[in-house]
Structures are given as C-alpha cells and as structure tokens.
Enzyme design. Structure first.
Site, mmCIF file in Angstrom:
data_model
loop_
_atom_site.group_PDB
_atom_site.id
_atom_site.type_symbol
_atom_site.label_atom_id
_atom_site.label_comp_id
_atom_site.label_asym_id
_atom_site.label_seq_id
_atom_site.Cartn_x
_atom_site.Cartn_y
_atom_site.Cartn_z
ATOM 1 N N ASP A 63 0.874 -1.163 0.000
ATOM 2 C CA ASP A 63 0.000 0.000 0.000
ATOM 3 C C ASP A 63 0.922 1.226 0.000
ATOM 4 O O ASP A 63 2.109 1.135 0.317
ATOM 5 C CB ASP A 63 -0.947 -0.011 1.213
HETATM 6 C C1 BGC Z 1 -4.942 3.407 0.112
HETATM 7 C C2 BGC Z 1 -5.051 2.387 -1.001
HETATM 8 C C3 BGC Z 1 -4.931 3.085 -2.328
HETATM 9 C C4 BGC Z 1 -3.627 3.842 -2.373
HETATM 10 C C5 BGC Z 1 -3.383 4.558 -3.688
HETATM 11 C C6 BGC Z 1 -3.738 4.321 -0.036
HETATM 12 O O1 BGC Z 1 -3.807 5.406 0.825
HETATM 13 O O2 BGC Z 1 -4.910 2.752 1.358
HETATM 14 O O3 BGC Z 1 -6.270 1.702 -0.907
HETATM 15 O O4 BGC Z 1 -5.048 2.168 -3.378
HETATM 16 O O5 BGC Z 1 -3.623 4.814 -1.339
HETATM 17 O O6 BGC Z 1 -4.207 5.642 -3.839
#
Ligand code: BGC
Length: 748
Positions: A264
């Site tokens: 993530d």
């Molecule tokens: C989130 C993810 C997301 C990623 C990219 C993160 O803050 O937890 O779910 O895909 O950002 O935007």
C-alpha cells in the site's frame, strides 16, 4: 549487446531480459515512480529517476519504471473500489474532460448478493480503466467489517468472509475480463484506520484463517487477480508487507497466486525485508527506498537474485497489460452505458429494512415533504482513494422531480440556502479528508405541522460520510445527532397526527444506530451511498419500479458495545515505541490492537450468544412475499460433497427477487463453533407472482470445516450436521440434517 540484438520482453524469455538490466535499473523497477504530494518529508519523496512517465494518466495513484531498450513499458495504476479515480481535468487541455463513473460503494454491491451483477460492474470499471490508459485498477478491497466504526468499511463488502470473497472474486473476474489487472487489497487485517500505518494487529491463527484470510483465499483462488496489495498494519509484530508466511507461503504456495504483490502507498518500513518476503513492488516508490536497496546490495545484505525474482513476477504481469500490447485507448469510455449499470446496481443493493403498513412503495405521483440535509445534498460515496471524480450526481430531488412527484415547494426552496450558509461556515477542507458535516436543519414545529397537512408522505434522508485516515465516532455518527432525532420526532408526530406516513432513507457508508427510533417511523430504506445515479436509483425503489431485493451483508446491532470487537477498539498507544516517519507525517503513534474477539465477528457472535440486533445479518424486505418449498439433499450422508436444493415461489402480487442463504451448523466436536455459518447463497431471477425457481447449492468438505491452529489444518468432525435455508440468518425457513461418518482433515 546493442540495438536489435537486445532481448525484448515478450519475445525473449523473461530471465534473458532481466539479465540485461543494470543493478540500478532493477532497483528502479521494484520501486514505483513516486507520488507528487506537497509537504512530504524527504524520505517520502519520489525517486530521482523516471518520474516524467507518471504523467501519462494524471491523477492516477502511481506508475512503474520503463526500460524502453528492453521493451519494458511503464504500467499505470489507479484506484479504486467504486470506480476509476483519475484527475478529471488536465493542464493544457481545456477541450476534454476525463470523468469516471461513480458506481455504488462495495457495501451496497454486497447487499445485492448478486454475483453476476458485481461481475458486470467490474466489467464496466475495467473497460473505463482500459479506455483511460490504466493498466491495473486498485480494487477490489475486501477487509472484514469487524466494527461499524471502521472508516473505510464502505469500500469493503461484508462482515462475512464468504460474501466478501465471492464478491471480490466476481469483481476481479469482471475487471480482468477487459484485459486490465485488478488488485485485491488490503492484505490483511487492515480493519480500521486508527494509526493504520503503525498499528500492530494481534490475532490468533484460527481467526486469521476463518475470518480475515478466508475472503482473500476465495478471491485469489476463484478470481485469479493479477496483483495483490499488502496492507499498512503489522500482524503479530511484523508488517504484513514484510511477512514471508503471508506473501509467499500462504498466498503463492498454498493458494496458487501467480501475479505480483505491491505495498500500500508508503506502507511498511523495511524495503529489504519487504522484497525478501515476496512483496514485489514498493509503491508509490521513494528515493530513500532506492538508496537503501542499493546500499543493501553493496553491503551484501540483499542478494541480487531477490530482485531478479520479484522483477520476474512484475514483468510476467506487465506482459498482460494494455500498455504492453500498445493498446490505443480512446479517453472516451461509454460513460452513458456505465451510468445505466451504476443505476441498476444501486437499486439492486438497497435494503428495505422496515415497511410498516405498506408505507412503500409510494402510491402514485403524490405530494412529498422532503426533509433532511442529505435529501438535498446526497453522499454518493466515501472519501479518499475510494472516491471517484464523476461528471455529475443525481440528487434525490432530481430523481423525484423527473419521476413526476410533487415536492413541497417551501422546503425545496429553503434547504439549499441553509446548506450553503452552513457549509460556508466550515473550515476549508483538506485534500483527501472527510468533509465536516453541517448540523441537521431544525424546523419550527408549526411549520412542520403545516407541511404535514399540505403533503401526503414525509421522506427524511439521513447522511453519513467517512474515508481514509479516520474511523467513525459513536456520538453523532453511529448514533444520530440530537438535531437528527429532533427532526425525526417532529416530522413523525406531525405526519402521524395527520394520518400520514414517514419514510427514512439512510444514505450511509456504514452501520448506524436504528433501534431507538425505528418504531417512530413507518419505513426505512437503506440506500447506502449509491454512486452518481443516487437519486434515480432511490426513486426506482421508492416508486416500486424496482422491487427491493437487497439484504444486509453486515449486521445492524443495537449498540456499538454489542460488537465483541468494541472491547478492544481502537487499541492502545504503545508509549515506549520510537517515533518513525509515520509519527512525523501523519501524527501516527505506535499502537496495538488485540483481536480478542477471535472468530466472533458479526452474526457469528450475535446469533451464537443470542444477542438481539436491530436488523440481523441477511435481513431485507420486499414488496412481495416468497415461500420456500422442501429442502432436498442429494443424500443423508456426506461423502465428498452434497447438493441441497430448494424451490422458492413468489406468493405475492408483484414481481421480485429473493436472496436465499444457506447456513450450516456443525455437531459438537474438537473446536467451539458458531451456532451456524453462511456456507452458500444465491439469488433468484425476477419471479413473477406465482412463479417459482429452484436453487441448488453444492456443499464440499471445506464448508463443514473449521481451522485447527494446533495441526494447521481444516478439520470437519463426524456427527449430525444441520443445513438451514434462511431468508436471513435468523429467519430460517427450512432445515434438514445429514450425517458425516468419517472425520476429514484438509491441509492448507
Ligand atoms: C490506500 C489504497 C490506495 C492507495 C493509492 C492508499 O492510501 O490505502 O487503498 O489504493 O492509497 O491511492
């Protein structure tokens, strides 16, 4: 080698291509191209190399490094669970817009219990992603609804792993049928937002296998996603993105995952440990990570063969992406067609929680008193990466107007003014955060009394929003605010005195308290956050154009304290821990949460312990009635599998669809088990009055089994099992039994 003699990805074996890469190129390939975000400290800054490529799809969450001389292009990755999230406008491009369809939230989709529908939504999202030049859609998200206060529950499906897994698998299949990848996230046990980048989740093996991993297992085995996203949190002391057991043993060796794993965004701490554990790609990628990896290679703390292995995973998947085949995307997806799918899906996943005295459907084109701020400004979806930049959204008012209802003029005129005046008083909203909610408008009783006399039915919409970085509060969020209660009471009194009915529409992303006020109103329609077509879809159901067929995939408990997880929520701060990057940037603290509730999540706890709920798991009403014929089993003895069939008949007056749920109770045995567990479900087609349909379910050994942490095996005991067919988890319509004479032990 030079020029044409260089091996090319797709033409030559991947290993030959990898052999041509310089070490610093390898490091670039395993770290994304970074993310421009003002205010990030140096350790979060984008890598020095290659950032220009990320501009291909502005607003996408990230992209990967390209090595053109070896035929390796840059992949674009974009969120998310309710539709593609990219910037709708581009610099130096005033002629075009790049809006995407805001589909209903995942919790609504799960409440449809309609796998084909979810696959269709996935196809629509996948096509949109592809036509905007996106290679990997960062969805579906399937963390378990462990507690209703989870700030991102709206992005997730259910409290139950079977529903979560089946929905996610359908979404993956739909998205990938278009030739773009899905990313199953957040793997695993990221069930709330509080200190999400630092929190250590302490969970036992059985809870992990049966509740938190099970949905991912189904999604991976059935959906075959191209990618998986590891989660932010630690699990039993180690970041999930650094755990070899999760990323390699379970995901790849046991479940057969063949794609690549990405972190993530800015997740985890130790880039070397992440790659060694099998977390192939570090997203969005930082200059610091690249330095660390290069140093580790130099100091022989990281073997180059680890890089080669993860690059093989990344390149294997890249070859399937649209960018690799040079797909000429149109930047012009069929937004009209997708709006239609969004509307249909939204109506299918709404749940009629209560309908006293046939208050719904609304009789004819009547006059309506429309109350509640959210009737005038709907919450179409949650915030953060689960948000979508849509071209428009349809309000309840627009939906009602276009369907020919007449709306009380004074209310219609005065609410928007109140909303803009109150909104103007709020502090400016920070990007990515949940907007503050303005107070519910209060109206003098005499005004409400007059409106009750002038109209036929009251509609009151109550709205909630939530998103990344914060969990929900109990006061004024799970519980209604004082002003909302006051509005409900005043409107209900006035309308009931005038012999008229009151309908509440819940425009929410997660569970709210309903037990204390539901008896004061006639009908409650749980509309969830229905996406850009909100108003149309709600009116489809209110008017009876669509007969509601959604059922709860998450329990509406009476109080937050009734959830066993509430005992330890949100967790404790570990004072002695050292500050790290996250403590600096996100004001996060090192923290820990113990999942003492183990497998006792949702209905498993409520039904076993006989805790009364406001609306149980699986509940949902219809404008028609269904009867259930005999439950037939293919055999009274379970050998390797067994088929259960039941015929459902529409015995009411209008066409409708019924969700049929199959629960199994196991005999007393080695492990303590929930009273019953959902093991299969299905949904009828639209049945006309008197029409029947037979649904059949195949039960396999694993459906009888629980996870034995001592032997690391799924075990199914001997004895008499009970199959229950329910219209909800407690509204059991048919019961049958079968015997299992030999115990089964299934290795992971
Ligand atoms: C989130 C993810 C997301 C990623 C990219 C993160 O803050 O937890 O779910 O895909 O950002 O935007």
């Amino acid at each position: 080698m030079h020029g044409n003699s260089l091996p090319q990805l797709g033409k030559n074996p991947i290993r030959e291509v990898i052999a041509e890469l310089a070490v610093d190129e390898k490091v670039c390939l395993v770290t994304g191209l970074g993310m421009e975000m003002p205010g990030l400290p140096p350790s979060f800054q984008a890598p020095v190399v290659g950032t220009s490529e990320s501009a291909r799809v502005p607003g996408a969450a990230g992209s990967t490094y390209a090595v053109p001389r070896l035929g390796i292009p840059s992949m674009v990755l974009a969120d998310g669970p309710a539709g593609v999230r990219i910037s709708p406008q581009r610099k130096n491009d005033s002629n075009s817009s790049y809006y995407c369809t805001a589909f209903p939230i995942a919790t609504l989709l799960a409440s449809s219990w309609d796998i084909k529908l979810v696959e269709q939504v996935g196809r629509a999202m996948g096509l949109e992603a592809k036509e905007y030049g996106v290679d990997i859609l960062l969805a579906p998200a399937l963390n378990i609804h462990r507690i209703p206060l989870g700030g991102r529950n709206f992005e997730y499906y259910s409290e139950d792993p079977l529903v979560s897994g089946k929905m996610a698998a359908a979404m993956v299949k739909g998205v990938q049928s278009q030739g773009v990848g899905a990313s199953v996230k957040h793997y695993v046990a990221n069930n709330h937002e509080w200190n999400r980048n630092t929190i250590n989740v302490v969970a036992d093996q059985r809870a992990m296998r049966e509740i938190y991993l099970r949905g991912f297992e189904i999604a991976v085995k059935e959906g075959k996603p191209w990618t998986v996203m590891s989660s932010y949190n630690k699990l039993n002391g180690t970041y999930t993105s650094e755990r070899n057991d999760l990323l390699s043993e379970i995901l790849r060796d046991q479940w057969g995952f063949a794609g690549f794993v990405m972190t993530d965004w800015f997740g985890g701490r130790n880039a070397v440990a992440q790659l060694v554990a099998g977390n192939d790609l570090l997203m969005p990628g930082t200059a610091r990570q690249q330095e660390i990896l290069l140093e580790a290679l130099k100091d022989e703390k990281l073997d180059e063969s680890v890089l080669d292995k993860v690059i093989e995973n990344i390149l294997g998947t890249l070859q399937k992406c649209p960018v690799f085949s040079g797909y000429q995307y149109s930047d012009n997806p069929d937004l009209k067609g997708n709006a239609h799918i969004a509307r249909t899906a939204a109506a299918e996943g709404m749940v009629l929680l209560q309908n006293h005295h046939g208050a719904l459907p609304l009789a004819g084109k009547i006059r309506l008193g429309v109350f509640g701020n959210s009737s005038y400004e709907m919450v179409t979806g949650g915030t953060g990466s689960g948000d979508v930049n849509k071209a428009y959204s349809v309000s309840l008012l627009q939906g009602l107007d276009e369907a020919g209802f007449s709306i009380h003029g004074e209310l219609e005129k005065s609410y928007p003014g109140y909303i803009s005046a109150e909104t103007a008083k709020l502090p400016p909203r920070q990007p990515f955060t949940v907007p503050a909610r303005i107070p519910e408008r209060s109206l003098p009783d005499d005004e409400i009394n007059q409106i009750a006399l002038d109209t036929d039915v009251a509609l009151i919409t109550l709205g909630r929003n939530s998103g990344e970085f914060a969990d929900r509060e109990i006061t004024g969020d799970f519980d209604l605010s004082q002003a909302e209660r006051q509005l409900l009471v005043s409107v209900a009194d006035a309308y009931h005195r005038a012999g008229k009915k009151v309908v509440v529409i819940l425009n929410i992303g997660g569970v709210v308290e309903t037990a204390s006020w539901r008896d004061q109103v006639d009908a409650i329609l749980l509309a969830w956050q229905p996406g850009q077509e909100s108003g149309y879809a709600i009116v489809d159901v209110l008017s009876g154009n669509v007969n509601p067929s959604g059922k709860l995939a998450t329990t509406f408990a009476i109080s937050v304290d009734d959830y066993p997880s509430a005992q330890n929520f949100p967790g404790v701060v570990l004072e002695e821990a050292e500050p790290n990057d996250f403590t600096a940037v996100l004001a996060a603290k090192a923290a820990e949460v113990v999942y003492e509730d183990s497998i006792w999540v949702g209905y498993r706890a409520f039904n076993t312990r006989k805790v009364e709920t406001a609306f149980p798991f699986g509940h949902g009403l219809s404008y028609t009635r269904f009867s259930y014929g005999d439950l037939r089993l293919s055999s009274g003895e379970f050998i390797d599998e067994l088929t259960a069939s039941v015929t459902v008949t529409n015995t009411g007056k209008v066409a409708g669809r019924e969700v049929v749920q199959l629960y199994i109770s196991a005999p007393p045995g080695t492990l303590v088990k929930p009273a019953s567990e959902l093991r299969a479900f299905g949904k009828t087609r639209l049945l006309r009055p008197q029409e029947s349909q037979t649904l059949s379910f195949v039960i396999t050994t694993v459906d009888l089994a629980s996870f034995d942490p001592v032997d690391t095996m799924w075990i199914a005991d001997v004895g008499e099992y009970t199959i229950e067919i329910g219209a909800s988890s407690i509204d059991i319509r048919k019961t049958e039994h079968f015997q299992k004479t030999e115990a089964s032990r299934i290795p992971v």
